[in-house]
Scaffold this motif. Structure first.
Motif, PDB file in Angstrom:
ATOM      1  N   GLN A   1      -1.403  -5.077   2.283  1.00 44.44           N
ATOM      2  CA  GLN A   1      -2.780  -5.561   2.379  1.00 44.44           C
ATOM      3  C   GLN A   1      -2.763  -7.062   2.129  1.00 44.44           C
ATOM      4  O   GLN A   1      -2.223  -7.530   1.126  1.00 44.44           O
ATOM      5  N   LEU A  22       0.853  -1.187   0.000  1.00 42.45           N
ATOM      6  CA  LEU A  22       0.000   0.000   0.000  1.00 42.45           C
ATOM      7  C   LEU A  22       0.890   1.239   0.000  1.00 42.45           C
ATOM      8  O   LEU A  22       2.089   1.162   0.285  1.00 42.45           O
ATOM      9  N   ASP A  23       0.299   2.375  -0.281  1.00 43.31           N
ATOM     10  CA  ASP A  23       1.070   3.622  -0.362  1.00 43.31           C
ATOM     11  C   ASP A  23       1.702   4.029   0.964  1.00 43.31           C
ATOM     12  O   ASP A  23       2.709   4.721   0.993  1.00 43.31           O
ATOM     13  N   ASN A  24       1.132   3.586   2.084  1.00 46.12           N
ATOM     14  CA  ASN A  24       1.623   4.004   3.404  1.00 46.12           C
ATOM     15  C   ASN A  24       2.753   3.107   3.933  1.00 46.12           C
ATOM     16  O   ASN A  24       3.109   3.190   5.099  1.00 46.12           O
ATOM     17  N   GLY A  25       3.294   2.231   3.080  1.00 39.97           N
ATOM     18  CA  GLY A  25       4.391   1.364   3.494  1.00 39.97           C
ATOM     19  C   GLY A  25       3.937   0.060   4.133  1.00 39.97           C
ATOM     20  O   GLY A  25       4.756  -0.784   4.469  1.00 39.97           O
ATOM     21  N   LYS A  26       2.652  -0.104   4.302  1.00 43.05           N
ATOM     22  CA  LYS A  26       2.116  -1.346   4.865  1.00 43.05           C
ATOM     23  C   LYS A  26       1.687  -2.263   3.727  1.00 43.05           C
ATOM     24  O   LYS A  26       1.767  -1.901   2.557  1.00 43.05           O
TER      25      LYS A  26
END
Length: 171
Positions: free
Chosen positions: A10, A4-8
């Protein structure tokens, strides 16, 4: 998983393995990272995985899952009616993926047009599957009247009754 864009990440498949690993105290969990998956692809993977892991779904669960699968297949931004010069039948493809006939997939999707009390009755076996499909072609207003004025009064509709109601609606 997909990044994901936030570095996490899915989780697309393997939620149970992830939970089990956490219970066992693991902080690192091996995974296949798929960077080529868009939102529609991710939804399709999650939906297919859920269908595979739950073999005893109710009619309504299958109906809504198959409907979503067909809608996702049609919203991928590419033609789904042709593939390399041959016509693609989305209902047949969904059926093939889930060991169902095209007709069964179409009938199940029709159940999503039932009002909630009627689809619940089909799930509970109080209303037959084929009767439920036939009723699904009636307007929700007619379904509501049928439910309140007949079914709740103990009168079970048959295919002949539904056919007459469809004819009345048409006229």
């Amino acid at each position: 998983v997909r990044p994901l864009d936030n570095g996490k990440y899915q989780i697309l498949a393997g939620r149970n393995r992830t939970r089990a690993s956490r219970v066992c105290g693991k902080t690192d969990i091996p995974a296949i990272v798929r960077e080529d998956i868009d939102d529609i692809g991710a939804a399709m993977i999650m939906l297919d995985t859920n269908l595979e892991q739950r073999p005893h779904l109710s009619y309504s669960e299958k109906a809504y899952a198959y409907k979503m699968r067909v809608e996702l297949g049609r919203s991928q931004g590419k033609r789904t009616d042709i593939d390399g010069g041959r016509k693609v039948d989305v209902l047949s493809e969904v059926g093939k993926d889930n060991n169902e006939s095209r007709r069964t997939v179409a009938y199940l999707i029709r159940l999503t047009y039932l009002i909630i009390p009627l689809i619940e009755m089909v799930d509970d076996g109080l209303l037959g599957f084929k009767i439920g499909v036939a009723i699904s072609y009636l307007s929700s207003e007619t379904q509501t009247r049928l439910y309140h004025d007949y079914i709740l009064q103990g009168i079970k509709p048959n295919l002949k009754h539904i056919s007459k109601l469809r004819e009345l609606e048409k006229n």
